[in-house]
Write a protein that holds these residues in place. Structure first.
Motif, PDB file in Angstrom:
ATOM      1  N   LEU A  45       0.870  -1.166   0.000  1.00 55.57           N
ATOM      2  CA  LEU A  45       0.000   0.000   0.000  1.00 55.57           C
ATOM      3  C   LEU A  45       0.906   1.214   0.000  1.00 55.57           C
ATOM      4  O   LEU A  45       1.934   1.239   0.698  1.00 55.57           O
ATOM      5  N   PRO A  46       0.593   2.254  -0.764  1.00 59.68           N
ATOM      6  CA  PRO A  46       1.406   3.461  -0.722  1.00 59.68           C
ATOM      7  C   PRO A  46       1.377   4.076   0.670  1.00 59.68           C
ATOM      8  O   PRO A  46       0.340   4.110   1.326  1.00 59.68           O
ATOM      9  N   GLY A  47       2.503   4.540   1.122  1.00 60.37           N
ATOM     10  CA  GLY A  47       2.613   5.160   2.438  1.00 60.37           C
ATOM     11  C   GLY A  47       3.966   4.879   3.027  1.00 60.37           C
ATOM     12  O   GLY A  47       4.845   4.318   2.375  1.00 60.37           O
ATOM     13  N   GLY A  48       4.131   5.261   4.282  1.00 61.19           N
ATOM     14  CA  GLY A  48       5.411   5.025   4.921  1.00 61.19           C
ATOM     15  C   GLY A  48       5.504   5.693   6.269  1.00 61.19           C
ATOM     16  O   GLY A  48       4.497   6.078   6.867  1.00 61.19           O
ATOM     17  N   GLY A  49       6.740   5.833   6.716  1.00 60.98           N
ATOM     18  CA  GLY A  49       7.021   6.310   8.051  1.00 60.98           C
ATOM     19  C   GLY A  49       6.607   7.747   8.302  1.00 60.98           C
ATOM     20  O   GLY A  49       6.657   8.596   7.415  1.00 60.98           O
ATOM     21  N   ILE A  50       6.189   7.980   9.536  1.00 64.24           N
ATOM     22  CA  ILE A  50       5.830   9.319   9.997  1.00 64.24           C
ATOM     23  C   ILE A  50       7.079   9.925  10.635  1.00 64.24           C
ATOM     24  O   ILE A  50       7.617   9.389  11.599  1.00 64.24           O
ATOM     25  N   ASP A  51       7.563  11.011  10.061  1.00 64.21           N
ATOM     26  CA  ASP A  51       8.760  11.669  10.577  1.00 64.21           C
ATOM     27  C   ASP A  51       8.469  12.399  11.883  1.00 64.21           C
ATOM     28  O   ASP A  51       7.326  12.805  12.133  1.00 64.21           O
ATOM     29  N   PRO A  52       9.484  12.594  12.729  1.00 65.40           N
ATOM     30  CA  PRO A  52       9.272  13.335  13.984  1.00 65.40           C
ATOM     31  C   PRO A  52       8.661  14.713  13.701  1.00 65.40           C
ATOM     32  O   PRO A  52       9.091  15.427  12.799  1.00 65.40           O
ATOM     33  N   GLY A  53       7.612  15.040  14.441  1.00 71.25           N
ATOM     34  CA  GLY A  53       6.929  16.320  14.291  1.00 71.25           C
ATOM     35  C   GLY A  53       5.895  16.355  13.172  1.00 71.25           C
ATOM     36  O   GLY A  53       5.212  17.356  12.992  1.00 71.25           O
ATOM     37  N   GLU A  54       5.782  15.268  12.428  1.00 71.44           N
ATOM     38  CA  GLU A  54       4.843  15.203  11.305  1.00 71.44           C
ATOM     39  C   GLU A  54       3.546  14.528  11.759  1.00 71.44           C
ATOM     40  O   GLU A  54       3.575  13.594  12.554  1.00 71.44           O
ATOM     41  N   SER A  55       2.426  14.966  11.239  1.00 69.78           N
ATOM     42  CA  SER A  55       1.147  14.326  11.561  1.00 69.78           C
ATOM     43  C   SER A  55       0.982  13.067  10.704  1.00 69.78           C
ATOM     44  O   SER A  55       1.573  12.977   9.619  1.00 69.78           O
ATOM     45  N   PRO A  56       0.160  12.116  11.169  1.00 71.21           N
ATOM     46  CA  PRO A  56      -0.081  10.931  10.328  1.00 71.21           C
ATOM     47  C   PRO A  56      -0.635  11.285   8.948  1.00 71.21           C
ATOM     48  O   PRO A  56      -0.202  10.726   7.945  1.00 71.21           O
ATOM     49  N   LEU A  57      -1.572  12.227   8.876  1.00 71.48           N
ATOM     50  CA  LEU A  57      -2.124  12.602   7.570  1.00 71.48           C
ATOM     51  C   LEU A  57      -1.097  13.322   6.706  1.00 71.48           C
ATOM     52  O   LEU A  57      -1.043  13.104   5.491  1.00 71.48           O
ATOM     53  N   GLY A  58      -0.287  14.153   7.313  1.00 69.56           N
ATOM     54  CA  GLY A  58       0.777  14.816   6.562  1.00 69.56           C
ATOM     55  C   GLY A  58       1.733  13.803   5.961  1.00 69.56           C
ATOM     56  O   GLY A  58       2.130  13.907   4.792  1.00 69.56           O
ATOM     57  N   ALA A  59       2.101  12.805   6.749  1.00 76.98           N
ATOM     58  CA  ALA A  59       2.985  11.749   6.263  1.00 76.98           C
ATOM     59  C   ALA A  59       2.314  10.949   5.155  1.00 76.98           C
ATOM     60  O   ALA A  59       2.941  10.604   4.146  1.00 76.98           O
ATOM     61  N   LEU A  60       1.032  10.648   5.329  1.00 75.53           N
ATOM     62  CA  LEU A  60       0.301   9.874   4.329  1.00 75.53           C
ATOM     63  C   LEU A  60       0.310  10.594   2.980  1.00 75.53           C
ATOM     64  O   LEU A  60       0.665   9.999   1.954  1.00 75.53           O
ATOM     65  N   TYR A  61      -0.067  11.867   2.972  1.00 76.60           N
ATOM     66  CA  TYR A  61      -0.124  12.626   1.723  1.00 76.60           C
ATOM     67  C   TYR A  61       1.264  12.724   1.090  1.00 76.60           C
ATOM     68  O   TYR A  61       1.406  12.573  -0.130  1.00 76.60           O
ATOM     69  N   ARG A  62       2.293  12.944   1.894  1.00 76.58           N
ATOM     70  CA  ARG A  62       3.661  13.050   1.379  1.00 76.58           C
ATOM     71  C   ARG A  62       4.135  11.717   0.804  1.00 76.58           C
ATOM     72  O   ARG A  62       4.642  11.644  -0.318  1.00 76.58           O
ATOM     73  N   GLU A  63       3.962  10.654   1.575  1.00 76.68           N
ATOM     74  CA  GLU A  63       4.454   9.339   1.159  1.00 76.68           C
ATOM     75  C   GLU A  63       3.745   8.827  -0.097  1.00 76.68           C
ATOM     76  O   GLU A  63       4.378   8.256  -0.974  1.00 76.68           O
TER      77      GLU A  63
END
Length: 164
Positions: A45-63
């Motif tokens: 599934l597209p996605g990946g790790g959540i960086d420190p200080g990043e929100s889960p949704l922010g990480a999802l959209y970026r990844e």
């Protein structure tokens, strides 16, 4: 308690927490997946790790954009699971906490920017069967039942795609 998929943790290993966010992306009767060529070739599934200080949704959209080249909208969380795995890219054992979302693919911006990744629109049944993670298969199949396209079994099938 968070449901676990995959192998149980080994008592003699130290696992580093690694939260991540992943998306089930459906358009018509197809699912957008990412194929990671290495270190172990697999569909994900597209996605990946959540960086420190990043929100889960922010990480999802970026990844999703990095791994597929697509932007998404309307993410809704489907569930959460954890798995214990070795991450060869980082040379560490991780307790991965995987937040799974359903979202809408909106626009293709170009090819994936993440090295070694390629985007694949697969028929839903085939996509679910090819996902390497049993937790990903579980949540994708559960979500897709509403589309009448859940697979009869969740066994992985070999990669026969042409990369297109």
């Amino acid at each position: 308690m968070i449901r676990r998929f995959g192998d149980p943790p080994h008592a003699d290993r130290i696992y580093r927490p690694r939260p991540g966010a992943y998306a089930v992306l459906i358009r018509g009767d197809r699912m957008l997946t990412t194929f990671q060529a290495g270190p172990v070739p697999e569909f994900q599934l597209p996605g990946g790790g959540i960086d420190p200080g990043e929100s889960p949704l922010g990480a999802l959209y970026r990844e999703v954009r990095e791994e597929t080249g697509w932007s998404i909208a309307g993410a809704v969380r489907l569930g959460l699971y954890r798995r214990f795995a070795y991450m060869p890219d980082y040379d560490l054992w991780a307790e991965k906490t995987c937040a799974i979302y359903a979202a809408r693919p909106v626009r293709r911006h170009g090819p994936p920017s993440e090295p070694g990744h390629s985007a694949h629109w697969l028929p839903v049944r085939e996509a679910i069967a090819r996902l390497a993670s049993s937790g990903d298969r579980f949540f994708a199949a559960r979500h897709c039942r509403g589309y009448g396209t859940a697979p009869r079994n969740s066994k992985r099938i070999p990669d026969t795609s042409s990369g297109k």
